[in-house]
Enzyme design. Structure first.
Site, short mmCIF file in Angstrom:
data_model
loop_
_atom_site.label_atom_id
_atom_site.label_comp_id
_atom_site.label_asym_id
_atom_site.label_seq_id
_atom_site.Cartn_x
_atom_site.Cartn_y
_atom_site.Cartn_z
N GLY A 202 0.86 -1.19 0.00
CA GLY A 202 0.00 0.00 0.00
C GLY A 202 0.88 1.23 0.00
CB CYS B 64 5.41 -3.98 0.20
SG CYS B 64 6.15 -2.36 -0.06
CE1 TYR B 65 0.89 1.05 5.54
CE2 TYR B 65 -0.64 -0.80 5.42
CZ TYR B 65 -0.28 0.42 5.95
OH TYR B 65 -1.07 1.01 6.92
CG HIS C 154 5.98 -5.57 -4.40
ND1 HIS C 154 4.66 -5.52 -3.99
CD2 HIS C 154 6.51 -4.38 -4.03
CE1 HIS C 154 4.40 -4.36 -3.43
NE2 HIS C 154 5.51 -3.64 -3.44
CD GLU D 111 3.35 -8.67 -5.19
OE1 GLU D 111 4.13 -9.27 -4.43
OE2 GLU D 111 3.00 -7.49 -4.99
CB SER E 44 -23.56 -7.93 -24.67
OG SER E 44 -22.32 -8.52 -24.29
N GLY E 45 -22.95 -10.64 -26.51
CA GLY E 45 -21.96 -11.13 -27.48
C GLY E 45 -20.54 -10.85 -27.00
N GLY E 46 -20.40 -10.17 -25.85
CA GLY E 46 -19.09 -9.97 -25.25
C GLY E 46 -18.65 -11.25 -24.55
CB VAL E 47 -15.35 -12.28 -23.10
CG1 VAL E 47 -14.72 -13.56 -22.59
CG2 VAL E 47 -14.54 -11.68 -24.22
CG ASP E 48 -17.05 -10.68 -18.98
OD1 ASP E 48 -16.07 -11.37 -19.33
OD2 ASP E 48 -16.95 -9.53 -18.52
CB SER E 49 -23.04 -11.79 -21.59
OG SER E 49 -22.71 -11.39 -22.89
CB SER E 50 -20.17 -15.26 -24.90
OG SER E 50 -20.60 -14.23 -25.74
CE LYS F 77 -12.91 -9.72 -20.41
NZ LYS F 77 -14.23 -9.07 -20.22
#
Ligand code: XMP
Length: 510
Positions: A53, A80-81, A168, A170, A222-228, A366
Site C-alpha cells: 500500500g 511490503c506495507y 514484492h 508477486e 451482448s456477445g461480449g466474452v463475459d455474457s457469452s 478475465k
C-alpha cells in the site's frame, strides 16, 4: 474448499497477488482491510496475505486492521506495507527513510539468510518499492533477508506462522518469487492446490442446477466474452430452461449479430431470442449528433427494449448476468470502501420480480473466464473478443448515425480486422478499430474528382485501458489496410492513422 484471503491495504499489485495464488491452484479472494474479523473467520481461510500500500503505518489515515486478526491463528504473509504493518502491530520498529539511500525502488540485490520457510539461503534480485523500512523486527521474529539499504528485507516467526517480505514476491522481476509464494501456500498453509478450471465448471454446473431447479432463467447476452461464457455455462447446466435475449441495435461490427446467433443456436442447447431493432434505433438517433445525447439514447433504448421483452415473457424465473470478479472487488483505499461500479451490474426494474439473480462467473478473473469459455467450446473469436463499447459503433461514428454510415464503418472495420488477423498483428494489440469522423475530403479516383468520407484507424496497446499507447503498426500493414479500404468500401477516399495516446486522447473518439 481451501481458500486464501488477500487483505487489501491499497497496493497496486493486489489483483496480481490473487491471480498468482490462483495460478498455484489455490482459490483466493480479495477483501478490504475494513472487513470485520468475524466475517473473515466465517470465510475459513487457510492463510492470509496482507498486501502492499502507498501509506506509512504511522499516518493516521493509513489503512489498519484490528489486532484481533491474530486470534484467528492462521498463517499470515505480509508483503511490503503488509510486512511493515505486521512489524508495527507486533511491537517492531518501522522507520521513515530519511536518506534517499534507505529507500529502494526497483531491482534490488537481496541476501537470503539460512533457516527461512519461504526460501533457501543465497542471494538474488528482488523488486522493491518502499520509503519506510523495518529497523527492528518484533520480538520472536528472525530476520531472514537483508539488502544494502534494508536491515529487514524479510522476517518470520515460525511459532506463530507469521511471515513478512519487504519486496514484492508477486512480480516477475523478483527471482524465485513464485516459489516463495508456493512455499507459503503449500508448506506453511498446508494447501493442496486443487482449484482447477475443470473442477470450477463441474461445481458451478451442479450449483446452478440446484439453485435453478425446474425454473426458467433469462440472460442478457451482448456477445461480449463475459455474457457469452455465462450463457455457455448456464446452457450446460439447465439447457432449454435458459433463454438468452440478444438485442441487436444495429451498431455491432460487420456480421457480429449473425455470428452470435449462429454460435448460440448452433452450438448450445438453449432458447435464443434475437431482438432485431436496428431500424428502431436508427429512427431514434435520426438528426442527433451530440455524443452524450447519442450515448443516452442508445443506453435508454437498449434497456427499454430489453426489459419490455423480459416483462412480456420471462419475468417469473431467475435473472442471470455475466458479472466477473474485477467488476465487484471492493477497494479498501481510504477510510470508506468504494465498490467499483460497472456496466455489467445491471439495475433491474422494480416491477419485475425475479426469483433471484445468478452470476456464475462472479469469482473469476478475465483470463479465467476465457479459459472456461474455451473449455466449454466457445469459438476463439468470441472468447478472445476485444472490448467493445456498450453504445457500439455509435461512438465511432462522429455526427449523425444513419444506416448508410453504419454500413461504411462496418465495411472499413472488417477490412482492418481481416488484414490485422492475416499477419497475426491482431494479437499484439489491446484494441483496434475504424472510426468514421464525418469529415469529407477531396480526392481523385479514375481521373475524376471525389468528395467523400475519411476513415481513421485507431489501435492501442494498454494493460488496463486507463492509459494507453497508440500502437506502432508497421507501415506496410497500414498501407495494405488503406488501399483495401479505399478500393473496397464505397464513399471512402482517404484513410488516416490516429497517433494519440491516452491521455490526452481517449481510446474511443466519443
Ligand atoms: P475510453 O474511450 O474511455 O475507453 O478511453 C476505454 C475502454 O472502454 C471502452 N468503452 C466502453 N465500454 N461502455 C463500455 O462498455 C461504454 O460506454 C464505453 N466507452 C468506452 C473502450 O472501448 C475502451 O476499451
Amino acid at each position: 474448499m481451501e481458500k486464501i484471503i488477500v487483505v487489501d491495504f491499497g497496493g497496486q499489485y493486489n489483483q496480481l497477488i490473487a491471480r498468482r495464488v490462483r495460478d498455484c491452484g489455490v482459490y483466493c479472494e480479495i477483501v478490504p482491510h475494513t472487513i470485520g474479523i468475524r466475517q473473515l473467520k466465517a470465510m475459513e481461510p487457510c492463510g492470509l496475505i496482507f498486501t502492499g500500500g502507498p501509506n506509512s503505518v504511522y499516518d493516521e489515515a493509513s489503512p489498519h486492521i484490528s489486532g484481533d486478526i491474530f486470534s484467528l491463528n492462521v498463517p499470515i504473509l505480509g508483503i511490503c506495507y503488509g510486512c511493515q504493518l505486521l512489524a508495527y502491530m507486533l511491537g517492531g520498529k518501522v522507520s521513515p527513510a530519511e536518506k534517499a539511500s534507505a529507500r529502494e525502488y526497483g531491482r534490488t540485490d537481496t541476501s537470503y539468510l539460512p533457516g527461512s520457510a519461504l526460501f533457501d539461503a543465497g542471494s538474488g534480485i528482488t523488486w522493491m518499492s518502499h520509503g519506510d523500512y523495518i529497523a527492528v523486527p518484533p520480538q520472536g521474529f528472525n530476520i531472514t533477508a537483508t539488502t544494502a539499504a534494508c536491515p529487514v528485507a524479510a522476517m518470520e516467526c515460525k511459532e506463530k506462522r507469521l511471515y513478512g517480505v519487504q519486496f514484492h514476491l508477486e512480480v516477475n522481476h523478483t527471482q524465485g518469487g513464485i516459489d516463495m509464494l508456493k512455499r507459503f501456500l503449500f508448506d506453511v498453509c498446508g494447501c493442496k492446490g486443487t482449484w482447477k478450471m475443470d473442477s470450477f465448471i463441474d461445481t458451478t454446473v451442479a450449483e446452478l442446477r440446484e439453485t435453478i431447479g425446474s425454473n426458467g432463467v433469462v440472460l442478457g447476452l451482448s456477445g461480449g466474452v463475459d455474457s457469452s461464457v455465462a450463457a455457455a455455462l448456464l446452457s450446460k447446466a439447465v439447457g432449454k430452461q435458459l433463454t438468452c435475449v440478444f438485442v441487436d441495435q444495429g451498431l455491432m461490427r460487420k456480421d457480429e449479430g449473425d455470428m452470435v446467433e449462429s454460435t448460440f443456436t448452433g452450438l448450445f442447447d438453449m432458447n435464443f431470442v434475437r431482438i432485431n431493432c436496428q431500424q428502431h434505433f436508427y429512427d431514434r438517433l435520426k438528426g442527433v449528433s451530440d455524443p452524450e445525447q447519442k450515448r443516452k439514447i442508445i443506453g435508454a433504448e437498449f434497456y427499454r427494449v430489453f426489459w419490455d421483452r423480459i416483462r412480456q415473457s420471462y419475468g417469473d424465473g431467475f435473472f442471470a448476468q455475466g458479472t466477473i470478479y474485477p467488476d465487484r472487488i471492493e477497494s479498501g483505499k481510504g477510510s470508506a470502501a468504494v465498490i467499483k461500479t460497472h456496466h455489467n451490474q445491471v439495475k433491474q426494474p422494480d416491477d419485475i420480480k425475479f426469483l433471484g439473480t445468478i452470476e456464475p462467473l462472479k469469482d473469476l478473473f478475465k483470463d479465467e473466464v476465457r479459459r472456461v469459455g474455451e473449455m466449454l467450446g466457445l469459438p476463439h473469436e468470441l472468447v478472445w473478443r476485444q472490448p467493445f463499447p456498450g453504445p457500439g459503433l455509435g461512438v465511432r461514428i462522429i455526427g449523425e448515425i444513419t444506416p448508410e454510415r453504419v454500413h461504411i464503418l462496418q465495411e472499413a472495420d472488417a477490412v482492418l480486422r481481416d488484414e490485422m488477423e492475416k499477419c497475426g498483428y491482431d494479437k499484439e494489440m489491446s484494441q483496434f478499430f475504424a472510426v468514421l469522423p464525418g469529415v469529407k475530403t477531396v480526392g481523385v479516383m479514375g481521373d475524376g474528382r471525389t468528395y467523400d468520407e475519411l476513415i481513421a484507424i485507431r489501435a492501442v496497446t494498454t494493460v488496463d485501458f486507463m492509459t494507453a499507447d497508440w500502437a506502432h503498426i508497421p507501415y506496410d500493414i497500414l498501407g495494405r489496410v488503406s488501399n483495401r479500404i479505399i478500393n473496397e468500401v464505397p464513399h471512402v477516399n482517404r484513410v488516416v492513422y490516429d497517433i494519440t495516446s491516452k491521455p490526452p486522447g481517449t481510446v474511443e473518439w466519443e
